[in-house]
Design an enzyme around this catalytic site. Structure first.
Site, short mmCIF file in Angstrom:
data_model
loop_
_atom_site.label_atom_id
_atom_site.label_comp_id
_atom_site.label_asym_id
_atom_site.label_seq_id
_atom_site.Cartn_x
_atom_site.Cartn_y
_atom_site.Cartn_z
N ASP A 128 20.49 -15.30 -6.05
CA ASP A 128 20.20 -16.24 -6.13
C ASP A 128 18.79 -15.90 -4.47
OD1 ASP A 128 19.29 -19.49 -5.84
OD2 ASP A 128 20.27 -20.07 -6.28
N ASP A 343 10.23 -17.62 -5.22
CA ASP A 343 11.48 -17.21 -5.55
C ASP A 343 11.82 -16.19 -6.50
OD1 ASP A 343 13.58 -18.28 -6.20
OD2 ASP A 343 13.76 -19.89 -7.69
#
Length: 464
Positions: A128, A343
């Site tokens: 992440d 992201d």
């Protein structure tokens, strides 16, 4: 039905299933009694093996499934919808409001393989780039979700140690408390998932620790992580925890002290694992001979959301037209809302709604196809002509400060011959704009935390 796309060239349709980039993340983190110092890891940062860098293989969470390209995108969008809603709410909220407390993306699309403890035990964990904490589920569990590997038992590791309340990593947490001089943490994610437990340190091993070749793996002592005894939510079941690669002190890249990392995500139709690189291996000039193709843009800091990688998106070109989108559309506002982040855990790109509206209008005017009324979940699809194997698509260029990213057609158009559709892999958001992983395919992307820049270069990731 899988497809390939080339801007201003021919758009080829095939009948093979496409596989999304499969990432495997294994994370586990803990320490032996109580530790107040990061000394061992600080000393290890000077080790030549760490400086020279190492590679972690990544796998997409759906990589082993028999899904079409469109199905893979739809599954990723469904997994990320709660996180997107939370981040969109954040993007229109003032830093003075309650919601401004740091929100971490959580969940994710890629997994990485690693081992924890002495002796090392192998795990999978979610990668992440939108959060910092490294954590894994630990025994004894008050509340633990079902994971694909055994839950980590700190009592079986000789290198496990709890972190004291005075440890710098404990103080870096946004929510912690002290119990019997042990640091307890609570960490929440954008999909309302949470992990709660004891902060600890442990030896982490990257690569194949069972190989007789000692160069096949690297073991790093005293990595700080969360040993979670109470873990709730549905966003983590593909792995045994999560490895944060954000910009804060708790993240893996910050703890290693290498100052940079890069990743390269394979094409959707590739069966090869993707790559996550640390140390000198992360440098783009070491992995490509096309130095003149490297594009570099500054990273922007948002004090209210310090983990995220914000970029300065100045404009978008579709075909030969620079769209009339006010520069302020994608800018980070003084309140801490809005802005544009990159992201790895978000599947498609989401643009602030007025910006997306301009992009959508441009594609409708430039694509020589009729707009389809589809239920794919994507905002814009076109009907494919009967008995056609190739179509033209307009270029798509993102203009960042100091860098123009000219995307390959396969990174933004998705065709499905069975459904007779070709769709734009983008959507609208209420404020925060996000550059997703479909747009990042076959791009080596360097996150340089020391120079505060991000660099891109086109790369055949399966040959890296």
């Amino acid at each position: 039905m899988a497809t390939s796309v080339v801007p201003h060239d021919r758009f080829h349709l095939s009948y093979s299933h496409m596989m999304f980039i499969l990432l495997t993340i294994t994370s586990i983190f803990v320490l032996p009694t109580s530790s107040t110092s990061r000394g061992t890891l600080d000393q290890y940062r000077h080790d030549s093996k760490l400086r020279n860098g190492f590679r972690i293989n990544l796998n997409h969470v759906d990589g082993a499934g028999n899904f079409t390209k469109l199905e893979l995108v739809q599954r990723g969008m469904n997994r990320g919808k709660h996180r997107l809603q939370r981040l969109s709410a954040l993007a229109v909220t003032s830093v003075d409001d309650d919601i401004k407390s740091q929100v971490h993306t959580g969940s994710g699309e890629f997994l990485m393989s690693l081992s924890i403890g002495t002796p090392p035990t192998s795990y999978l964990a979610i990668m992440d780039t939108g959060s910092d904490l490294i954590w894994t589920q630990c025994k004894p569990c008050t509340e633990c979700y079902k994971q694909p590997t055994p839950i980590f038992d700190p009592s079986t590791s000789s290198s496990f140690s709890k972190l004291s309340c005075t440890n710098t990593l404990c103080r870096a947490l946004t929510a912690s408390m002290c119990s019997e001089n042990a640091c307890e943490y609570l960490y929440a994610y954008g999909d309302d998932s949470t992990t709660q437990g004891i902060m600890a340190s442990e030896t982490f091993t990257f690569g194949d620790h069972s190989s007789k070749d000692k160069s096949a793996s690297i073991s790093i002592p005293n990595v700080g992580f969360g040993c979670g005894n109470d873990n709730e939510g549905g966003g983590f079941t593909q792995g045994a925890g999560l490895v944060g690669l954000g910009r804060g002190p708790l993240s893996l890249v910050s703890q290693l002290g290498t100052g940079k990392f890069s990743y390269c995500l394979n094409s959707i139709d590739s069966t090869q694992t993707s790559s996550l690189l640390f140390g000198s291996l992360a440098n783009l000039v070491n992995t490509t001979t096309s130095d003149n193709e490297i594009q570099t843009t500054p990273l922007i800091k948002n004090p209210s959301q310090p983990s995220f990688y914000y970029l300065d998106l100045e404009g978008i070109t579709v075909g030969e037209t620079l769209l009339s989108i006010p520069k302020s559309t994608f800018q980070l506002k003084p309140s801490g809302s809005g802005g544009f982040i990159i992201d790895s855990g978000t599947t498609i790109t989401y643009l602030q709604k007025t910006g997306f509206s301009a992009v959508k209008k441009a594609f409708i005017s430039q694509m020589k196809l009729t707009v389809a009324d589809s239920s794919t979940g994507l905002d814009l699809c076109f009907n494919l002509p009967n008995s056609v194997s190739e179509i033209d698509v307009p270029k798509l260029i993102f203009h960042f400060k100091g860098a123009d990213l000219d995307l390959p057609g396969n990174n933004y158009m998705i065709a499905d011959s069975d459904l007779g559709l070709v769709c734009l892999a983008m959507g609208a958001s209420n404020g925060l704009s996000i550059f997703g992983n479909v747009q990042q395919q076959n791009m080596l992307i360097l996150h340089d935390l020391e120079k505060e820049v991000m660099s891109f270069v086109p790369t055949k990731c399966d040959q890296l």
